[in-house]
Design an enzyme around this catalytic site. Structure first.
Site, PDB file in Angstrom:
ATOM      1  N   LYS A  92       1.442   4.298   7.334  1.00  0.00           N
ATOM      2  CA  LYS A  92       0.141   4.559   6.592  1.00  0.00           C
ATOM      3  C   LYS A  92       1.303   6.744   7.141  1.00  0.00           C
ATOM      4  O   LYS A  92       1.981   6.641   7.649  1.00  0.00           O
ATOM      5  CB  LYS A  92      -0.685   4.436   6.822  1.00  0.00           C
ATOM      6  CG  LYS A  92      -1.333   3.357   6.736  1.00  0.00           C
ATOM      7  CD  LYS A  92      -1.592   3.444   4.784  1.00  0.00           C
ATOM      8  CE  LYS A  92      -2.232   2.289   4.457  1.00  0.00           C
ATOM      9  NZ  LYS A  92      -1.753   0.925   4.904  1.00  0.00           N
TER      10      LYS A  92
ATOM     11  N   SER B 175       0.518  -0.870   0.193  1.00  0.00           N
ATOM     12  CA  SER B 175       0.033  -0.210   0.272  1.00  0.00           C
ATOM     13  C   SER B 175       0.535   1.735   0.112  1.00  0.00           C
ATOM     14  O   SER B 175       0.446   2.620  -0.514  1.00  0.00           O
ATOM     15  CB  SER B 175      -0.763   0.469   1.109  1.00  0.00           C
ATOM     16  OG  SER B 175      -0.431   0.618   1.924  1.00  0.00           O
TER      17      SER B 175
END
Length: 228
Positions: free
Chosen positions: A187, A149
């Site tokens: 993230k 991701s």
């Protein structure tokens, strides 16, 4: 001799790589230099590459490597920062190894660069990292990345990320976030009023948004190690 904009871009790339361990995106470069389009960044990158200051690596996101710095930038403080970092006290738990300028950090397990996974479980392993990769005086640890991701940020599945332990983050920092006290993820951090957005760097994934009280910052990315 480099132009002022070329110097500014090289300085920005070096500063962000020192801070995050990965180069900035073209959008971040464009904003930092106050340019209207990414085409201007492409021209500056090409000029820096032609002059031998950077190298672009094919088939990799954000694949920019600094080859050398102008003497003016060295005199302006890059060498001084290196000396200061080398002289700083060792982070708690770090063990000096024989390789010059290297440290052993605990490899605490795997971190999701995808959907959150169960909280990090430590293990007996360690990883050797360059001492210059460690920022400040805080405690540092390493994690193995699981998932894709964050590939547009130059972070791939199987990479080792070096994390500086801290409980706060600025907007745009890449962090280890603990969600609901049991799921950990890597993230980009954004604050949106009373909510926290955890942004991926891959269009195949959606941004995760949580109430502020559900997200605890466990550390900030300061370096990355990749084996070939």
């Amino acid at each position: 001799m480099l132009t002022r904009k070329q110097m500014e871009l090289l300085d920005f790339i070096k500063t962000r790589m020192d801070r995050d361990g990965v180069p900035p995106s073209f959008d971040e470069m464009k904003d930092a230099l106050d340019l209207r389009s990414k085409s201007g960044i492409h021209r500056l990158i090409t000029a820096l590459e032609e002059r031998g200051f950077i190298r672009r690596l094919a088939h990799r996101a954000r694949a920019i490597e600094i080859v050398k710095l102008p003497e003016a930038m060295e005199r302006a403080g890059f060498s001084a920062r290196a000396a200061k970092a080398a002289a700083a006290p060792l982070p708690k738990g770090a063990v000096t190894v024989e390789t010059a300028g290297a440290l052993d950090l605990p490899l605490m397990g795997r971190i999701a660069a995808g959907l959150p996974i169960e909280a990090i479980n430590g293990g007996p392993q360690s990883v050797t990292v360059p001492g210059m990769m460690l920022s400040g005086r805080g405690q540092h640890y390493a994690l193995e990345v699981k998932g894709d991701s964050m590939i547009a940020a130059g972070i791939n599945d199987g990479d080792i990320v070096v994390i500086r332990e801290q409980q706060t983050a600025d907007n745009g920092d890449i962090v280890v976030a603990l969600v609901a006290d049991h799921e950990a993820t890597l993230k980009r951090y954004r604050r949106r009023g009373g909510m926290i957005a955890l942004e991926p760097a891959n269009d195949s994934y959606e941004t995760q948004v949580y109430p502020e009280q559900m997200v605890k910052v466990q550390g900030r990315l300061v370096g990355l190690i990749r084996s070939y």
